[in-house]
Design an enzyme around this catalytic site. Structure first.
Site, PDB file in Angstrom:
ATOM      1  N   LYS A 104       0.842  -1.203   0.000  1.00 10.31           N
ATOM      2  CA  LYS A 104       0.000   0.000   0.000  1.00 10.31           C
ATOM      3  C   LYS A 104       0.874   1.248   0.000  1.00 10.31           C
ATOM      4  CE  LYS A 104      -2.222   1.874   3.634  1.00 10.31           C
ATOM      5  NZ  LYS A 104      -2.109   3.333   3.460  1.00 10.31           N
ATOM      6  N   LYS A 113      -7.017   8.339  -1.440  1.00 12.40           N
ATOM      7  CA  LYS A 113      -8.326   8.803  -0.940  1.00 12.40           C
ATOM      8  C   LYS A 113      -8.768  10.088  -1.640  1.00 12.40           C
ATOM      9  CE  LYS A 113      -7.384   6.978   3.719  1.00 12.40           C
ATOM     10  NZ  LYS A 113      -5.906   6.803   3.689  1.00 12.40           N
ATOM     11  N   THR A 160     -10.730   4.889  10.120  1.00 15.97           N
ATOM     12  CA  THR A 160     -10.660   4.083  11.351  1.00 15.97           C
ATOM     13  C   THR A 160     -10.059   4.870  12.526  1.00 15.97           C
ATOM     14  OG1 THR A 160      -8.686   3.128  10.371  1.00 15.97           O
ATOM     15  CG2 THR A 160     -10.654   1.766  10.367  1.00 15.97           C
ATOM     16  N   ASP A 200      -3.218   4.380  -2.124  1.00 13.45           N
ATOM     17  CA  ASP A 200      -4.167   4.850  -1.101  1.00 13.45           C
ATOM     18  C   ASP A 200      -4.107   6.377  -1.007  1.00 13.45           C
ATOM     19  OD1 ASP A 200      -5.792   5.050   1.172  1.00 13.45           O
ATOM     20  OD2 ASP A 200      -4.181   4.488   2.553  1.00 13.45           O
ATOM     21  N   ARG A 225       2.260  -0.150  10.954  1.00 12.21           N
ATOM     22  CA  ARG A 225       3.265  -0.133  12.024  1.00 12.21           C
ATOM     23  C   ARG A 225       3.602  -1.490  12.626  1.00 12.21           C
ATOM     24  NH1 ARG A 225       0.396   5.216  14.288  1.00 12.21           N
ATOM     25  NH2 ARG A 225      -1.243   4.177  13.087  1.00 12.21           N
ATOM     26  N   ASP A 272     -12.808  15.384  -4.365  1.00 12.02           N
ATOM     27  CA  ASP A 272     -12.825  16.661  -5.095  1.00 12.02           C
ATOM     28  C   ASP A 272     -14.134  16.715  -5.870  1.00 12.02           C
ATOM     29  OD1 ASP A 272     -11.964  19.034  -6.534  1.00 12.02           O
ATOM     30  OD2 ASP A 272      -9.912  18.453  -6.028  1.00 12.02           O
TER      31      ASP A 272
HETATM   32  O1  C5P Z   1       0.250   1.685  10.996  1.00  8.17           O
HETATM   33  P1  C5P Z   1      -1.160   1.270  10.758  1.00  8.17           P
HETATM   34  O2  C5P Z   1      -1.331  -0.238  10.685  1.00  8.17           O
HETATM   35  O3  C5P Z   1      -2.140   1.949  11.679  1.00  8.17           O
HETATM   36  O4  C5P Z   1      -1.428   1.800   9.264  1.00  8.17           O
HETATM   37  C1  C5P Z   1      -2.699   1.850   8.693  1.00  8.17           C
HETATM   38  C2  C5P Z   1      -2.580   2.386   7.303  1.00  8.17           C
HETATM   39  O5  C5P Z   1      -3.864   2.409   6.723  1.00  8.17           O
HETATM   40  C3  C5P Z   1      -2.042   3.818   7.200  1.00  8.17           C
HETATM   41  O6  C5P Z   1      -1.290   3.884   5.999  1.00  8.17           O
HETATM   42  C4  C5P Z   1      -3.275   4.678   7.093  1.00  8.17           C
HETATM   43  O7  C5P Z   1      -3.060   5.843   6.337  1.00  8.17           O
HETATM   44  C5  C5P Z   1      -4.220   3.745   6.334  1.00  8.17           C
HETATM   45  N1  C5P Z   1      -5.661   3.974   6.518  1.00  8.17           N
HETATM   46  C6  C5P Z   1      -6.271   3.987   7.765  1.00  8.17           C
HETATM   47  N2  C5P Z   1      -7.626   4.194   7.875  1.00  8.17           N
HETATM   48  C7  C5P Z   1      -8.372   4.343   6.778  1.00  8.17           C
HETATM   49  C8  C5P Z   1      -7.763   4.306   5.510  1.00  8.17           C
HETATM   50  C9  C5P Z   1      -6.401   4.107   5.419  1.00  8.17           C
HETATM   51  O8  C5P Z   1      -5.592   3.806   8.759  1.00  8.17           O
HETATM   52  N3  C5P Z   1      -9.682   4.457   6.888  1.00  8.17           N
END
Ligand code: C5P
Length: 232
Positions: A35, A66, A123, A64, A213, A69
């Site tokens: 991603k 998002k 989230t 990703d 992470r 616009d």
């Molecule tokens: O580090 P972590 O597992 O929290 O990363 C989640 C990834 O998913 C990040 O790149 C974040 O930008 C992305 N994301 C998110 N919530 C969303 C859409 C994308 O956390 N609704």
């Protein structure tokens, strides 16, 4: 796309392109999606995507960004994404049905296109924060956004594990759900509010889990990925 089994998307959210490419190289023999999010894309641009494709042309890439616009600008951006040969990208459902429909109409002129997902509720929102922006509770608005996305011809949505089953029941079992906020084995939530484990995601018939992470901050990211893949 393989349907039925859950797939793992690893977020390349590291501070430098070198570190991201090193992570991608470590994962080259693993069956994972990669991603590319805002940070990496803004910093390293299309050259970064090409560098990943050069490491392994079979890597599946989820861009990703998002998009949000006016409909025409979103459709123009979607057409530019076609030139990047990625496998999936996303737009915001809150941009509205006309915007989603315009994007899908524009992409329908191509013989093959990436999967297009709509973001429902980020989230990172808790109920109070979501209410302040959308004037609704998360579950009902996520259902509404998902129905809009389904009716607009999108392939699926980005949502939390807790909304996946309800969204599939409202739309179609093949309507894809992709869920970030995964803490595979119950690790620290960081800034995510609605987190879930791999086992919970599987139980809710999620199609794609996104893990950032817990993988890239691990001492041995490939080992964490292997452990997750064994659970899918
Ligand atoms: O580090 P972590 O597992 O929290 O990363 C989640 C990834 O998913 C990040 O790149 C974040 O930008 C992305 N994301 C998110 N919530 C969303 C859409 C994308 O956390 N609704």
């Amino acid at each position: 796309m393989k349907r039925g089994i859950m797939e793992l998307c690893v977020a390349l959210d590291l501070p430098t392109q070198e570190e991201n490419l090193e992570l991608a190289t470590t994962l080259t023999s693993h069956d994972v999606w990669l991603k590319i999010g805002l940070r990496s894309y803004i910093r390293d641009g299309n050259a970064f995507i090409h560098a990943i494709q050069a490491i392994n042309p079979n890597f599946k890439i989820f861009l990703d960004l998002k998009l949000y616009d006016i409909p025409n600008t979103m459709a123009d951006a979607a057409e530019s994404i076609m030139d990047l040969h990625v496998d999936m990208f996303n737009i915001h459902a809150s941009a509205g049905k006309r915007a989603m429909q315009t994007v899908m109409e524009r992409l329908s002129t191509y013989p093959k296109r990436p999967l297009v997902l709509a973001v429902t509720a980020l989230t990172s929102f808790d109920e109070a924060g979501f209410q302040a922006v959308y004037g609704s509770d998360i579950a009902s608005k996520a259902d509404r956004f998902a129905t809009d996305a389904y009716e607009s011809g999108l392939d699926g949505v980005v949502c939390s594990v807790f909304e996946s089953a309800s969204i599939k029941a409202l739309t179609h079992q093949n309507f894809v759900t992709l869920t970030p906020g995964i803490r595979p084995f119950g690790e620290a939530a960081d800034d995510q509010k609605r987190v879930a484990t791999v086992a919970m995601a599987k139980q809710e018939s999620v199609n794609f889990i996104v893990v950032g992470r817990p993988v890239y901050q691990a001492d041995d990211p490939a080992a964490v990925v292997e452990k997750i893949l064994r659970k899918l």
